[in-house]
Enzyme design. Structure first.
Site, PDB file in Angstrom:
ATOM      1  N   ARG A 266       2.459  -6.255  -4.775  1.00 46.30           N
ATOM      2  CA  ARG A 266       2.293  -4.881  -4.939  1.00 46.30           C
ATOM      3  C   ARG A 266       2.438  -4.210  -6.226  1.00 46.30           C
ATOM      4  O   ARG A 266       3.744  -4.068  -6.608  1.00 46.30           O
ATOM      5  CB  ARG A 266       3.103  -4.073  -3.699  1.00 46.30           C
ATOM      6  CG  ARG A 266       3.121  -2.429  -3.893  1.00 46.30           C
ATOM      7  CD  ARG A 266       3.612  -1.821  -2.549  1.00 46.30           C
ATOM      8  NE  ARG A 266       5.009  -2.447  -2.003  1.00 46.30           N
ATOM      9  CZ  ARG A 266       6.035  -1.983  -2.579  1.00 46.30           C
ATOM     10  NH1 ARG A 266       6.349  -1.488  -3.683  1.00 46.30           N
ATOM     11  NH2 ARG A 266       7.058  -2.617  -2.036  1.00 46.30           N
ATOM     12  N   HIS A 270       5.510   1.219  -2.886  1.00 52.38           N
ATOM     13  CA  HIS A 270       5.163   1.320  -1.680  1.00 52.38           C
ATOM     14  C   HIS A 270       4.364   2.506  -1.053  1.00 52.38           C
ATOM     15  O   HIS A 270       3.401   2.234  -0.457  1.00 52.38           O
ATOM     16  CB  HIS A 270       6.451   1.130  -0.927  1.00 52.38           C
ATOM     17  CG  HIS A 270       6.046   1.339   0.891  1.00 52.38           C
ATOM     18  ND1 HIS A 270       5.702   0.235   1.413  1.00 52.38           N
ATOM     19  CD2 HIS A 270       6.653   2.249   1.627  1.00 52.38           C
ATOM     20  CE1 HIS A 270       5.701   0.624   2.747  1.00 52.38           C
ATOM     21  NE2 HIS A 270       6.190   2.008   2.946  1.00 52.38           N
ATOM     22  N   TYR A 279      14.605  -1.139  -7.484  1.00 52.22           N
ATOM     23  CA  TYR A 279      14.604  -2.584  -6.991  1.00 52.22           C
ATOM     24  C   TYR A 279      13.850  -3.578  -7.583  1.00 52.22           C
ATOM     25  O   TYR A 279      13.860  -4.533  -7.258  1.00 52.22           O
ATOM     26  CB  TYR A 279      14.533  -2.537  -5.633  1.00 52.22           C
ATOM     27  CG  TYR A 279      13.014  -1.961  -5.038  1.00 52.22           C
ATOM     28  CD1 TYR A 279      11.779  -2.854  -5.112  1.00 52.22           C
ATOM     29  CD2 TYR A 279      12.928  -0.643  -4.683  1.00 52.22           C
ATOM     30  CE1 TYR A 279      10.815  -2.213  -4.661  1.00 52.22           C
ATOM     31  CE2 TYR A 279      11.473  -0.148  -4.538  1.00 52.22           C
ATOM     32  CZ  TYR A 279      10.741  -0.916  -4.268  1.00 52.22           C
ATOM     33  OH  TYR A 279       9.169  -0.519  -3.932  1.00 52.22           O
TER      34      TYR A 279
END
Lengths: 370, 325
Positions: A266, A270, A279
């Site tokens: 990705r 998100h 992260y």
């Protein structure tokens, strides 16, 4: 590393078509594709990315409550969508925008969902593209049951690929940990249902890396249930097409379910509520940009002689569609207030009737002012 | 034609008739095929209809309901059996977030005629998770219909009505009433599934219940009659929607209402009935509505169930308290 020795690939990151004994049958499927189909692969990937970016911008401008980008996952989705046959049914999760488009769903319908206009958005009977499902992995069971129904209908194993059906269900690395995903594998295998589990491993469940979901490659989950399983380079649209075509045809022929793990990434967040910088490290993102599914396929098409004019045309088409999407999004209106009571039940229901009437009278008591 | 049937057999015959009438009706559940279900409600049906219509499923409740949703999308009318009340929770998400919301998500383009049969309630001395009354969870969820037959006659007719419904129906079968027999007119045309029903007329106090409570209320009415107290007994039959007209009419006559249920009282069906009657018949009431419920504790070890569950005495105690106002 996401790629393993098992990973099937046809197109290298520099756009070279690879040859190996292990992929020969897939190469044969791809060699059978005509130029227009290959162009369609490219068109769908580029157009969806363009619309995806437009939708993200619309969210930032307050026009959408949320947007769920699919940037980076276009090859896994477009390839597999073309790998199905038109009479196959697709059960998406909620990020399969390009597949929706390929199945004829208006992108605006997805916008409507994320703008808060509807909780559905399209009629899945027409597109055979079922509605998005937001509770992770629940759709895997719906798909397994639907595939069981294909079997009960006798639409499997007759030998006629134009009559025999299969379904494909999309889920992710995070969803693979849900109980429903595992129960779906049990049901599908138990009833030898004609279903392909297509797991897009985009390496993160929001912020949590895939290693928290599984210490071993996820395609082994399928094998653990006795299901023939494949791991593919999910950023290679050609292998995604070929393996999905093989898997769906095997399923429709009565050989039982199949499982595909597509290694992808990705590239975006998100959702628009997410901040990947908390992260993910930049080096990792750069690595995956080098594996980008679109630039890889563009190199491949150019190596086959595709000229600038084609790529310019696709870009222009995308810009036009994005502009149209923006215009139509801004023109969207909220549903009528009393629509919240409609279609909760199929048959008449006294509570819905009474509360709908009450709200209408209450609103009317203000003398028609809203 | 009138037959003397148990509730279990009546539901069995109702399922058989529905399956004969419509080839899209299929049964799914644990041990429902060869064994005929742990309560034998599906006994003989696999023999008649085959394993493609009576599915012994893998042992996974979410899987049963989730795959039933997929089968409904395919045009089937699945009837799922959850083996015991306390085993429904693994399927809770598929029922509440998926099945109940599919119709609205699909905006009427597709119906979801799924029936979920749940044997429920106590009085059978069973171990933990086998005696619960979880109906309130489902009554609280829009998109579901919830019913509970109290008699063999209702069992026979209501299971067919539930299967005919184009909406999801959670069908609660009172285990304590599975075996007593009574007459069933299998040729009768039943009234609507969602109608509550006066099953004993009276004039002093209205008592309302559902499932196994109905027989207990009738027992209580018999005892009360011996003491010169006349109870009007109403069988709710349908828990969602609830048919209030017979209840309100009765309360207008008696001025007093006692609601009995096996479930704990907090946020229960009985609470809903009490609140609605208070809203809609306040000036008819001579006394507060009184609930007779199980205590707000987990179902205790079966040795204590007689103290946990409502009893004839506790119902009569509530009747006395109501009459004391």
């Amino acid at each position: 590393m996401p790629y393993t020795e098992a990973t099937l690939q046809l197109l290298s990151t520099d756009g070279t078509l690879l040859e190996s004994d292990r992929t020969a049958e897939y190469r044969a499927l791809v060699d059978g594709l005509d130029d227009d189909t290959l162009r369609s692969f490219y068109r769908e990937m580029v157009t969806t990315r363009r619309l995806d970016i437009e939708a993200g911008n619309l969210q930032r401008q307050g026009q959408l409550a949320l947007w769920v980008p699919s940037l980076g996952q276009e090859a896994a989705q477009v390839g597999s969508a073309f790998g199905t046959r038109a009479h196959d049914t697709i059960f998406p999760s909620y990020r399969e925008h390009s597949i929706a488009r390929i199945r004829g769903v208006d992108f605006l319908s997805i916008i409507a969902l994320l703008r808060g206009v509807t909780n559905g958005g399209w009629d899945p009977r027409e597109s055979k593209f079922r509605l998005y499902t937001l509770v992770l992995a629940t759709q895997t069971l719906h798909a397994a049951g639907y595939a069981m129904g294909i079997g009960l209908d006798g639409k499997v194993g007759t030998g006629n690929v134009d009559a025999d059906e299969a379904c494909v269900v999309y889920f992710g690395d995070g969803a693979s940990s849900e109980g429903d995903a595992n129960e779906a594998l049990v049901f599908a295998q138990s009833y030898q249902a004609p279903i392909v589990f297509f797991l897009q491993n985009n390496q993160y469940a929001i912020s949590v890396p895939v290693v928290r979901q599984s210490r071993s490659p996820l395609y082994l989950r399928g094998e653990g249930f006795g299901i023939e399983s494949y791991q593919i380079d999910g950023n290679d649209v050609l292998i995604s097409y070929a393996v999905t075509r093989k898997a769906t045809d095997a399923a429709r022929s009565g050989q039982g379910p199949r499982f595909i793990e597509a290694q992808t990434y990705r590239l975006g967040a998100h959702t628009t509520s997410d901040d990947p910088s908390k992260y993910r490290v930049a080096e990792e993102e750069e690595l995956w940009k080098e594996r980008d599914p679109i630039s890889r396929f563009e190199k491949f098409l150019r190596s086959r002689g595709e000229a600038d004019a084609f790529f310019d045309q696709i870009r222009t088409e995308g810009d036009d569609l994005a502009s149209d999407l923006r215009t139509r999004t801004l023109a969207m209106t909220p549903p009528p207030v009393d629509a919240m009571f409609d279609h909760i039940y199929t048959d008449e229901h006294p509570l819905m009737t009474a509360q709908k009437k009450w709200l209408a009278e209450y609103e009317a008591s203000f003398g028609g002012e809203s | 034609m009138t037959e003397n049937l148990s509730l279990a057999k009546a539901i069995n015959l109702g399922l058989q008739k529905a399956m004969r009438d419509d080839p899209r009706v299929i049964l799914m559940g644990e041990d429902i095929g060869t064994l005929g279900g742990v309560f034998r409600v599906t006994e003989g049906l696999k023999n008649e209809f085959g394993e493609n219509r009576v599915l012994d499923t893998p042992l996974a409740e979410s899987g049963i309901v989730g795959s039933a949703i997929g089968l409904a999308m395919r045009g089937y009318r699945p009837v799922c059996e959850i083996q015991f009340d306390g085993f429904v929770y693994p399927a809770f998400d598929q029922i509440v977030s998926q099945l109940a919301k599919q119709t609205t998500r699909h905006q009427g383009t597709q119906a979801f005629p799924v029936v979920i049969r749940i044997p429920y309630g106590g009085h059978i001395g069973a171990i933990e998770h086998h005696q619960e009354s979880p109906e309130a969870y489902f009554v609280h969820t829009s998109g579901l219909r919830v019913v509970s037959p109290a008699t063999p006659s209702d069992g026979f007719h209501m299971i067919q009505q539930a299967i005919s419904s184009n909406d999801p129906v959670v069908f609660f079968e009172p285990k304590a009433r599975y075996w007593p027999k009574s007459d069933v007119d299998t040729g009768a045309t039943p009234g609507p599934m969602h109608q509550s029903r006066v099953v004993r007329t009276g004039s002093d106090v209205t008592v309302v219940g559902h499932g196994a409570m109905v027989a207990m209320l009738l027992d209580a009415a018999e005892v009360a009659a011996g003491e010169g107290i006349s109870l009007e007994v109403i069988d709710l039959r349908s828990l969602s929607p609830i048919d209030y007209d017979p209840i309100l009419a009765s309360v207008q006559k008696t001025g007093r209402l006692v609601v009995a249920q096996e479930a704990p009282g907090q946020a229960s069906v009985g609470s809903e009935v009490a609140a609605t009657v208070a809203e809609r018949a306040f000036y008819s009431l001579e006394a507060p509505v009184i609930r007779v419920s199980a205590f707000d504790v987990p179902f205790p070890p079966a040795n204590l169930e007689g103290y946990y569950l409502p009893s004839v005495d506790r119902i009569l105690d509530a009747v006395d308290r109501s009459r004391g106002f």
